[in-house]
Design an enzyme around this catalytic site. Structure first.
Site, mmCIF file in Angstrom:
data_model
loop_
_atom_site.group_PDB
_atom_site.id
_atom_site.type_symbol
_atom_site.label_atom_id
_atom_site.label_comp_id
_atom_site.label_asym_id
_atom_site.label_seq_id
_atom_site.Cartn_x
_atom_site.Cartn_y
_atom_site.Cartn_z
ATOM 1 N N SER A 80 0.852 -1.188 0.000
ATOM 2 C CA SER A 80 0.000 0.000 0.000
ATOM 3 C C SER A 80 0.890 1.242 0.000
ATOM 4 C CB SER A 80 -0.925 -0.001 1.214
ATOM 5 O OG SER A 80 -0.167 -0.045 2.412
ATOM 6 N N LYS A 111 -5.094 7.893 -9.447
ATOM 7 C CA LYS A 111 -5.320 6.846 -8.446
ATOM 8 C C LYS A 111 -6.764 6.362 -8.588
ATOM 9 C CE LYS A 111 -4.827 5.722 -3.548
ATOM 10 N NZ LYS A 111 -6.164 5.089 -3.418
ATOM 11 N N ARG A 132 -5.979 -8.262 -3.479
ATOM 12 C CA ARG A 132 -4.814 -7.838 -2.697
ATOM 13 C C ARG A 132 -4.844 -8.446 -1.300
ATOM 14 N NH1 ARG A 132 -3.700 -4.099 1.207
ATOM 15 N NH2 ARG A 132 -1.503 -3.490 1.308
ATOM 16 N N GLU A 167 -6.121 -2.331 -11.031
ATOM 17 C CA GLU A 167 -7.234 -1.885 -10.186
ATOM 18 C C GLU A 167 -8.540 -2.173 -10.916
ATOM 19 O OE1 GLU A 167 -7.933 0.234 -6.372
ATOM 20 O OE2 GLU A 167 -6.201 -0.713 -7.340
ATOM 21 N N CYS A 403 -51.544 6.056 -7.878
ATOM 22 C CA CYS A 403 -52.828 5.365 -8.046
ATOM 23 C C CYS A 403 -53.690 5.352 -6.795
ATOM 24 C CB CYS A 403 -52.609 3.935 -8.534
ATOM 25 S SG CYS A 403 -51.963 2.806 -7.264
#
Length: 657
Positions: A80, A111, A132, A167, A403
């Protein structure tokens, strides 16, 4: 041409056109020609199953749902990134990178706000794909990734082993359409495209994942056996040549250029099909990356600049209620016009009563608003201290605003729904369901014709289909004399359908095709079913208290009664033609799996139900028998694990004799 050569040629061409369409957005042939080639390949593979590849364009969508996802340990960790929230923090990052390094070059990339995955190829063939997870261990989602058309199944001139990172995202237009459909069905909408993509990729049934129309952008080369590169951008260019859909990038030599590139991504992000929540800044030189290394949490050579969400204040001037095609009442806030994410917003979704109550949104309130997925305006919260004294809590109406029928809340959700069988807002959907294959099975009534019948005033209820006049139908667009004659014959023939089809055609909540069969077989006539109490209904197999209540309320509604009497006058059959007399399978549950050679799935199911049994879609401890055909998969394995008796098709046939 030899079948092997023709299959190989068709596969190559279809993969090439997939790349042109889904990656380059530059199709060379019309959809019809692509479909013709695909059908030809399907025919050849059916005639020569030994030549069919599991990576064939015809097998993008897998067969039976999985029971669980297997764990996958990533050979190269999926790290990360450290977040930065200002240019000052970015400049601090740049200063740390430049300590001891010369000639620093960065790559700046959008990103993508999605779900990170690793794709592994062996000898140029897609081998496996995994989420991941925690960066070290993810889940095997290969079958779902195969449904993403922009992922190539085969690569030309690829190394023996290749792993890339990308991604997965849901395009914003798909997200908006999906949420609209979910709200119409009375289902909770997804909060944003990222959640929708993550939920879709982790579906155990690949068919659901395929329907969600996911896409991917590849942004990193994890491993390329036998090939070396000097820079990150060089690897991206290489992956683009291999026909991957690759993230765009900008090379920058100074931090000022990096900041300009980040501003450019922000300025143009609404032009993209995917959500962007920031920009990634990466050191381009792979040797310099190695020199800097990583901390325990992040690589030292990259950072993610996060854009602040755009949130504005506005005033709720009114709350209006729309009735969807499935009868769901959807409230919308009419707001004072405000500029947000590039467009002027005048309304915002309020989803349902629970959403309104949880945020206590009232007419006159000042609210904070944003765009979910940069596309759907949504109220985040009420601004404290700005509420006018006359504002009162808002409640959805107790009767349909279209209705006038009573509304009811879904037992299993937060949605309120109109109960009117002839509600104009639901008419197109009700008729489309009424004429569908498992209902009254009226061929020739597509959605376009249905809409024309409604717009012309010829149809105000499904029952009106049985009173159509040939001359008026023939005058409709694309309806000649022969088409009209065929349609009216199909409508006339449907009068003789079994009662079970009519019960399902009514579209009563919780009453599917199977329940229709059970109810028809149990009560024998529509009049007997209408006269049954809720207590009597709950005594019927597979009919619980919720379904019984739904039936009782539907039959008590004046609109339902009016439609039924119109159907009766038209001569529609109200009696069961297939009451169960031989109940040899009473209390038994069967599960069918694999390819059956003696029956279709539908025919086998009808046989089971004709003897009082039940056909289920999944194996559980309550399953009596599993009938296994060729290539039976996870259902057979689960039956063996649970000790459920497994029947061959021949053994099942013997039970029917």
């Amino acid at each position: 041409m030899d079948p092997r050569e023709e299959i190989a040629e068709l596969t190559r061409e279809l993969e090439r056109h997939n790349h042109l369409y889904y990656v380059l957005d530059a199709p060379e042939i019309p959809d019809f020609e692509y479909d013709r080639m695909l059908r030809r390949l399907e025919t050849l593979e059916a005639e020569h199953p030994e030549l069919a590849s599991p990576l064939s364009p015809t097998r993008r969508v897998g067969g039976e749902p999985l029971t669980q996802f297997e764990k996958v340990r990533h050979e190269v960790p999926l790290e990360s990134l450290q977040d930065v929230f200002s240019f000052a923090e970015l400049e601090e990052f740049d200063a740390r990178v430049r300590e001891g390094l010369q000639d620093v070059i960065y790559s700046v990339e959008p990103k993508v706000d999605g779900l990170s995955v690793a794709l592994e190829y062996r000898d140029g063939r897609f081998f496996r794909g995994a989420t991941r997870g925690d960066g070290l261990v993810g889940e095997d989602v290969t079958e779902n990734l195969k449904t993403i058309r922009s992922i190539p199944m085969t690569l030309e001139d690829a190394p023996p082993r290749l792993i890339v990172r990308g991604e997965v995202f849901m395009p914003r237009a798909v997200f908006a359409r999906l949420n609209e459909q979910r709200e119409e069905r009375g289902e909770a909408p997804f909060a944003n495209p990222r959640n929708a993509a993550a939920g879709s990729l982790r579906q155990l049934d690949p068919k659901i994942a395929a329907a969600r129309q996911l896409d991917i952008l590849v942004f990193n080369l994890q491993l390329a056996e036998g090939i070396s590169f000097s820079s990150h951008t060089e690897t991206l260019d290489y992956l683009r040549r291999l026909r991957f859909k690759v993230i765009p990038y900008t090379r920058c030599a100074t931090v000022e250029e990096v900041e300009a590139a980040i501003r450019a991504v922000d300025e143009h992000r609404l032009e993209q099909s995917f959500d962007i929540d920031g920009a990634v800044v990466k050191l381009d030189s792979l040797a310099q990356r190695t020199a800097l290394g990583s901390t325990a949490k992040f690589p030292r050579w990259a950072a993610a600049y996060k854009y602040p969400p755009e949130i504005k204040e506005t005033v709720v001037e009114d709350i209006v209620v729309q009735v969807g095609r499935t009868g769901v009442l959807t409230p919308r806030a009419v707001v004072r016009p405000v500029r947000l994410a590039g467009t002027t917003v005048t309304s915002a979704t309020l989803h349902n009563q629970d959403f309104i109550s949880s945020r206590d949104v009232r007419i006159g309130d000042t609210v904070r608003i944003h765009k979910a997925g940069e596309i759907i305006p949504e109220i985040l919260s009420v601004v404290p201290g700005k509420r006018p004294p006359e504002a009162v809590p808002y409640r959805l109406p107790e009767r349909c605003p279209v209705c006038g029928s009573p509304v009811e809340r879904d037992e299993d959700g937060a949605f309120v729904r109109c109960t009117g069988a002839e509600c104009p807002a639901q008419l197109a959907r009700n008729i489309t369901h009424f004429v569908s294959r498992d209902a009254m099975d009226i061929d020739g009534l597509g959605s376009a014709i249905v809409q024309q019948l409604i717009d012309s005033g010829m149809v105000h209820s499904p029952a009106d289909l049985y009173y159509l006049e040939a001359e008026k139908v023939e005058a409709l667009d694309r309806m000649g004399r022969q088409s009209t004659e065929n349609l009216l014959q199909a409508i006339e023939a449907s009068k003789q359908n079994d009662l079970s089809r009519l019960i399902f055609a009514f579209g009563i909540r919780q009453v599917g095709a199977k329940a229709g069969k059970v109810l028809a077989a149990t009560f024998g006539s529509l009049d007997a079913l209408m006269a049954a109490s809720e207590e009597q209904l709950t005594e019927v197999r597979d009919i619980g208290a919720i379904t019984a209540g739904s039936l009782a309320r539907w039959f008590a509604n004046p609109q339902s009664r009016h439609m039924i009497e119109r159907l009766r006058a038209a001569g529609v059959n109200f009696n069961s033609l297939t009451q169960v007399t031989d109940r040899r399978f009473e209390g038994m549950t069967f599960v069918l799996t694999g390819a059956l050679s003696m029956f279709t799935r539908e025919a086998a199911t009808e046989k089971i139900e004709s003897f009082g049994g039940r056909a289920a879609g999944s194996v559980s401890k309550k399953t009596t028998y599993v009938v296994a055909g060729e290539n039976a998969g996870s259902k057979l394995r689960k039956a063996q694990e649970l000790g459920i008796p497994v029947l061959s098709e021949q053994a099942f046939l013997e039970m029917l004799k």
